[in-house]
Motif scaffolding. Sequence first.
Motif, PDB file in Angstrom:
ATOM      1  N   VAL A   1       1.850  12.737   3.775  1.00  0.00           N
ATOM      2  CA  VAL A   1       1.534  11.372   3.355  1.00  0.00           C
ATOM      3  C   VAL A   1       2.717  10.827   2.580  1.00  0.00           C
ATOM      4  N   HIS A   2       3.255   9.710   3.071  1.00  0.00           N
ATOM      5  CA  HIS A   2       4.302   8.974   2.353  1.00  0.00           C
ATOM      6  C   HIS A   2       3.582   7.826   1.659  1.00  0.00           C
ATOM      7  N   HIS A   3       3.490   7.925   0.343  1.00  0.00           N
ATOM      8  CA  HIS A   3       2.621   7.043  -0.437  1.00  0.00           C
ATOM      9  C   HIS A   3       3.434   6.217  -1.426  1.00  0.00           C
ATOM     10  N   GLN A   4       3.158   4.919  -1.466  1.00  0.00           N
ATOM     11  CA  GLN A   4       3.740   4.050  -2.493  1.00  0.00           C
ATOM     12  C   GLN A   4       2.603   3.594  -3.391  1.00  0.00           C
ATOM     13  N   GLN A   5       2.638   4.057  -4.642  1.00  0.00           N
ATOM     14  CA  GLN A   5       1.593   3.697  -5.601  1.00  0.00           C
ATOM     15  C   GLN A   5       1.798   2.304  -6.143  1.00  0.00           C
TER      16      GLN A   5
ATOM     17  N   GLU B   1       6.694   6.339  -5.909  1.00  0.00           N
ATOM     18  CA  GLU B   1       6.504   6.786  -4.524  1.00  0.00           C
ATOM     19  C   GLU B   1       6.264   8.290  -4.538  1.00  0.00           C
TER      20      GLU B   1
ATOM     21  N   GLU C   1      -6.324   8.209  -4.154  1.00  0.00           N
ATOM     22  CA  GLU C   1      -5.958   7.610  -2.860  1.00  0.00           C
ATOM     23  C   GLU C   1      -5.047   8.470  -1.982  1.00  0.00           C
ATOM     24  N   TYR C   2      -3.944   8.993  -2.509  1.00  0.00           N
ATOM     25  CA  TYR C   2      -3.059   9.655  -1.549  1.00  0.00           C
ATOM     26  C   TYR C   2      -3.607  10.989  -1.044  1.00  0.00           C
TER      27      TYR C   2
ATOM     28  N   GLN D   1      -6.021   9.992   1.699  1.00  0.00           N
ATOM     29  CA  GLN D   1      -5.350   9.621   2.944  1.00  0.00           C
ATOM     30  C   GLN D   1      -4.863  10.856   3.698  1.00  0.00           C
TER      31      GLN D   1
ATOM     32  N   GLU E   1       1.372   6.843   6.397  1.00  0.00           N
ATOM     33  CA  GLU E   1       2.054   6.008   5.412  1.00  0.00           C
ATOM     34  C   GLU E   1       0.966   5.211   4.712  1.00  0.00           C
ATOM     35  N   HIS E   2       1.024   5.193   3.368  1.00  0.00           N
ATOM     36  CA  HIS E   2      -0.042   4.550   2.615  1.00  0.00           C
ATOM     37  C   HIS E   2       0.533   3.739   1.462  1.00  0.00           C
ATOM     38  N   GLY E   3       0.051   2.518   1.296  1.00  0.00           N
ATOM     39  CA  GLY E   3       0.420   1.683   0.163  1.00  0.00           C
ATOM     40  C   GLY E   3       1.678   0.860   0.336  1.00  0.00           C
TER      41      GLY E   3
END
Length: 88
Positions: A17-21, A26, A65-66, A69, A84-86
């Motif tokens: 998961v590539h997450h941007q909070q 990140e 969240e991440y 996901q 990819e999330h956020g």
Amino acid sequence: MPTRPGNSTPRSLVQVVHHQQDSEVERIGFFFEATRWFGDPVYKEPSKCLALEWLSAHDLPDLIEYPKQGLLGHLAADNSTLTEHGWV
């Protein structure tokens, strides 16, 4: 046969998961599936975790969240290993 500590535990990478909070935070989360283990799971940070429970994937409480996901990505029917999330 269970794997003993010190031996290699069978596991496979099942989701990334590539997450941007927010605009400054990140993360990349790597999610593995273990097919065998030795002993009982133990959580070592009780100040950060309310409980450790075995639950159905379809009956989960609210999750951060991440990790949520990552789990949903692993369970998705499309077999994609990247979520990819956020990202806006």
